[in-house]
Design an enzyme around this catalytic site. Structure first.
Site, mmCIF file in Angstrom:
data_model
loop_
_atom_site.group_PDB
_atom_site.id
_atom_site.type_symbol
_atom_site.label_atom_id
_atom_site.label_comp_id
_atom_site.label_asym_id
_atom_site.label_seq_id
_atom_site.Cartn_x
_atom_site.Cartn_y
_atom_site.Cartn_z
ATOM 1 N N VAL A 1 34.041 38.021 35.678
ATOM 2 C CA VAL A 1 34.068 39.319 36.336
ATOM 3 C C VAL A 1 35.444 39.989 36.309
ATOM 4 O O VAL A 1 35.549 41.195 36.514
ATOM 5 C CB VAL A 1 33.560 39.171 37.792
ATOM 6 C CG1 VAL A 1 34.627 38.559 38.689
ATOM 7 C CG2 VAL A 1 33.085 40.487 38.354
ATOM 8 N N TYR A 2 36.494 39.223 36.019
ATOM 9 C CA TYR A 2 37.835 39.811 35.998
ATOM 10 C C TYR A 2 37.928 40.838 34.857
ATOM 11 O O TYR A 2 37.789 40.498 33.682
ATOM 12 C CB TYR A 2 38.917 38.749 35.798
ATOM 13 C CG TYR A 2 39.079 37.750 36.922
ATOM 14 C CD1 TYR A 2 38.526 37.976 38.176
ATOM 15 C CD2 TYR A 2 39.787 36.571 36.726
ATOM 16 C CE1 TYR A 2 38.670 37.053 39.204
ATOM 17 C CE2 TYR A 2 39.943 35.645 37.752
ATOM 18 C CZ TYR A 2 39.380 35.893 38.983
ATOM 19 O OH TYR A 2 39.528 34.968 39.995
ATOM 20 N N SER A 3 38.146 42.082 35.258
ATOM 21 C CA SER A 3 38.241 43.185 34.287
ATOM 22 C C SER A 3 37.048 43.221 33.338
ATOM 23 O O SER A 3 37.187 43.491 32.144
ATOM 24 C CB SER A 3 39.556 43.100 33.498
ATOM 25 O OG SER A 3 40.650 43.358 34.355
ATOM 26 N N GLU A 4 35.869 42.906 33.906
ATOM 27 C CA GLU A 4 34.605 43.022 33.171
ATOM 28 C C GLU A 4 34.614 42.205 31.879
ATOM 29 O O GLU A 4 34.116 42.638 30.839
ATOM 30 C CB GLU A 4 34.306 44.491 32.882
ATOM 31 C CG GLU A 4 34.211 45.335 34.152
ATOM 32 C CD GLU A 4 34.173 46.829 33.866
ATOM 33 O OE1 GLU A 4 33.879 47.212 32.717
ATOM 34 O OE2 GLU A 4 34.449 47.602 34.804
ATOM 35 N N GLY A 5 35.192 41.019 31.950
ATOM 36 C CA GLY A 5 35.227 40.124 30.800
ATOM 37 C C GLY A 5 36.493 40.207 29.979
ATOM 38 O O GLY A 5 36.773 39.323 29.152
#
Length: 348
Positions: free
Chosen positions: A60-64
């Site tokens: 989920v960090y920066s949408e992958g």
């Protein structure tokens, strides 16, 4: 850099883990950091040169994008993948659909494949459930994780941000089903927030789990930059995790002279306090700049005296809470016997 076993495994991890939440800067995580590839490469190199072998990220960090940057950094630097312990997480939304989130079998299996691709690796050392999913039976989550372990896509599994009773329940279910058990807990623990000590800490000790600490500086608060709610930077824009400023500033008042005595930053002393806690396996240090990371890594060589630890313990102590104070009081009934005293000696 000391190495410690992760839970009840033969896997050893460095006592400081490189966190990559700052990598990417996409979506809500732009408030945490916008570290691009070149700067990420420098941070990874700095960590490895200091003896770190453990890197933590999440889908989920920066949408992958954080996973992609992390994987590319490993390749750019020519690092032997087998020398690294690579951890990532699953739970948060990775698409608009109702099934593109949570700890269901569908989401776990899909995201494990996606994380492997983004990281550019064929296995994940530690795959963690990022939080509690009230919509999915624990049995389904455990079975999905066990499938990944049996397939060789994942080596070990862990959990983050669960209550002690939820983790204990999952451990019991895994044992009954002869499935892969959680080996680690990733949790918030800091001088500015010691709530973990009430239930999660004792459970970790009892069940032999490793403890990975996230946000060990309370989102930068323990650096001293935000005393009384002042300051600019991450907490000014992203006030997380929550800190009781009244209690927190008391901790800072105690932390500051200790830091001055060691000619060290307040952040380094706060990390050193954590590293000397027996329940802590690894502290996750994230940074936007190499100098920030270098200061955090230096905590591994800072030893606090017993008096300094006692002062920090007193300043950050949790308020008494039931049933903790009752358990402590009634423990006196058996303290003598556990110390090897005779009943007559214990009664004196």
């Amino acid at each position: 850099m000391r190495m410690k076993p992760l839970g009840r495994t033969g896997l050893f991890v460095s006592e400081i883990c490189l966190g990559t939440m700052t990598f990417g800067g996409k979506g809500m995580f732009a408030q945490v950091g916008k570290v691009g590839q070149a700067d990420a490469d420098a941070l990874v190199r700095t960590a490895l040169d200091a003896g770190v072998n453990f890197i933590d990220t999440a889908n989920v960090y920066s949408e992958g994008l954080s996973e992609e940057i992390t994987g590319q950094a490993i390749r750019n630097l020519g690092i032997d993948r087998d020398e690294l312990v690579l951890a990532t997480k699953v739970l948060g939304p990775m698409g608009p659909g109702v099934n593109n989130r949570g700890a269901s079998r569908k989401h776990i299996m899909a995201q494990a494949r996606a994380s492997l691709k983004r990281l550019g690796t064929d296995y994940i050392d530690l795959y963690q459930i990022h939080g509690w999913d009230a919509a999915t039976p624990v049995e389904e989550t455990i079975d999905a994780l066990d499938s990944l372990v049996r397939a060789g896509d994942v080596r070990h599994v862990g959990v983050s941000n669960w209550a002690a009773w939820q983790i204990a329940k999952a451990l019991g279910i895994a044992e009954r089903r002869q499935a892969a058990r959680f080996q680690s807990v990733q949790a918030y623990y800091t001088l500015a927030g010691r709530d973990l000590e009430r239930e999660i800490g004792p459970m970790i000790a009892s069940e032999g789990l490793g403890l990975m600490v996230w946000s060990p500086l309370a989102g930068g608060y323990l650096s001293g930059k935000y005393r009384g709610g002042d300051g600019e930077g991450r907490r000014a824009n992203f006030n997380f995790p929550p800190v009781d400023m009244t209690r927190g500033d008391k901790v800072l008042d105690t932390l500051e002279p200790i830091a001055q005595a060691h000619d060290a930053s307040m952040a380094r002393v706060a990390l050193a306090w954590l590293l000397q806690r027996p329940e802590v396996t690894s502290v996750i240090a994230g940074a936007k700049r190499v100098d920030q990371l270098a200061d955090n890594l230096a905590a591994a060589t800072l030893t606090l005296s017993a008096d300094e630890i006692a002062a920090l313990d007193a300043a950050s102590a949790l308020p008494a809470e039931y049933p903790g104070w009752m358990i402590e009081r009634q423990a006196e009934y058996r303290a003598g016997a556990m110390a090897g005293e005779s009943p007559r000696e214990a009664a004196r």
